[in-house]
Design an enzyme around this catalytic site. Structure first.
Site, PDB file in Angstrom:
ATOM      1  CG  HIS A  98      -2.023   0.980   1.135  1.00 29.95           C
ATOM      2  ND1 HIS A  98      -1.825   2.335   1.327  1.00 29.95           N
ATOM      3  CD2 HIS A  98      -3.336   0.841   0.822  1.00 29.95           C
ATOM      4  CE1 HIS A  98      -2.973   2.973   1.139  1.00 29.95           C
ATOM      5  NE2 HIS A  98      -3.907   2.094   0.831  1.00 29.95           N
ATOM      6  CD  GLU A 170      -5.501   2.005  -2.814  1.00 30.61           C
ATOM      7  OE1 GLU A 170      -6.625   1.863  -2.348  1.00 30.61           O
ATOM      8  OE2 GLU A 170      -4.508   2.261  -2.108  1.00 30.61           O
TER       9      GLU A 170
HETATM   10  P1  13P Z   1      -9.913   5.967   0.549  1.00 28.91           P
HETATM   11  O1  13P Z   1     -11.013   5.148  -0.060  1.00 28.91           O
HETATM   12  O2  13P Z   1     -10.206   6.412   1.942  1.00 28.91           O
HETATM   13  O3  13P Z   1      -9.465   7.064  -0.355  1.00 28.91           O
HETATM   14  O4  13P Z   1      -8.657   4.989   0.702  1.00 28.91           O
HETATM   15  C1  13P Z   1      -8.233   4.299  -0.406  1.00 28.91           C
HETATM   16  C2  13P Z   1      -7.226   3.338   0.044  1.00 28.91           C
HETATM   17  O5  13P Z   1      -6.092   3.697   0.298  1.00 28.91           O
HETATM   18  C3  13P Z   1      -7.670   1.947   0.233  1.00 28.91           C
HETATM   19  O6  13P Z   1      -6.587   1.113   0.439  1.00 28.91           O
END
Ligand code: 13P
Length: 268
Positions: A98, A170
């Site tokens: 992450h 992401e």
């Molecule tokens: P949010 O949905 O709070 O933007 O977070 C995304 C995330 O990092 C999920 O791993």
């Protein structure tokens, strides 16, 4: 396998939020209202301390448990880490790489690659995150950064090992509390690049079998827009996954869209 034949997936990442009692309350609420879905897998990822009680609450439900990290050694003198054998039996999935761990804890591609390898060796489904920063995006490097992360992290796996990996795009700049949003078309542009690279490394059929999902400020209001894109096969949801109504609404939207695509009914 056609892209429409796979199950979609919704993963809630609770991050370092919620105390143990709060995690118990949230998981009880989700469990109570959760239906069984034909086309959608659902996973929640509590913090380590809450995994045990939450896994007991969800043991008879279709909801699976994920961890937010794991260490690449099986045991030993690694203060503060959690090993795959400690996690086994309590979680089936694990988030790896992450951006918050890359940025705040200095995780590098080579650490992430080792963790992914360990996860697959121990039978976990790795949920592996890739994303560029705002600066990298501004410099026009988004696609280059993200594809090189994927190559560094997944390139060492065998075809068998990569088969279960869930690839998450992401964008760091779109994760809450950012107020920037990633347009679904922009997400698809990068997801397509990740799919193509996976196809080049492991063959097109393998890329077809794997799931490529999106994360970054997904909520019950914008989920439908992302779901109009056939290449977005689910979500990694942060903040919105801690509101049980919102989370369940996202799951229902994903199920509807997956059910439509299984019948080849256009969603637009
Ligand atoms: P949010 O949905 O709070 O933007 O977070 C995304 C995330 O990092 C999920 O791993």
């Amino acid at each position: 396998m056609s892209i429409n034949a796979k199950k979609k997936i919704v993963i809630g990442n609770w991050k370092m939020n919620l105390t143990v009692p709060e995690s118990i309350i949230l998981s009880e609420r989700i469990e109570k209202e959760m239906a069984s879905y034909k086309y959608t897998d659902v996973v929640v990822c509590p913090s380590f301390l809450s995994i045990y009680p939450v896994s007991s609450i969800l043991k008879d439900s279709p909801i699976k448990i994920g961890a937010q990290n794991l260490f690449y050694e099986e045991k030993g003198n690694f203060t503060g880490e959690t090993s795959p054998s400690q996690l086994r039996g309590f979680a089936d999935y694990v988030i790896i790489g992450h951006s918050e761990r890359r940025i705040f804890l200095g995780e590098r591609d080579k650490d992430i690659a080792k963790k992914v390898k360990t996860a697959v060796t121990f039978g976990f489904t790795p949920i592996v995150c890739f994303g560029e920063t705002l600066q990298e995006r501004g410099d026009g490097l988004g696609k280059v950064v993200v594809t090189s992360q994927l190559e560094a992290v997944l390139g060492l796996l065998t075809a068998n090992e990569v088969a279960n990996v869930i690839v998450v795009y992401e964008p760091v700049w779109a994760i809450s509390p950012s107020d920037r949003v990633c347009a679904p078309k922009d997400a698809v542009y990068i997801i397509e690049a990740l799919r193509n690279l996976t196809g080049a490394l492991y063959g097109k059929d393998m890329a077809e079998k794997m799931r490529f999902i999106y994360g970054g400020s997904v909520d019950d209001k914008n989920a439908k827009e992302f779901l109009k894109e056939r290449l977005i096969e689910g979500f990694l949801v942060g903040g919105a996954s801690m509101d049980h109504n919102g989370f369940l609404s996202i799951i229902r939207d994903v199920e509807k869209s997956a059910s439509r695509s299984s019948k080849n009914i256009p969603g637009k």
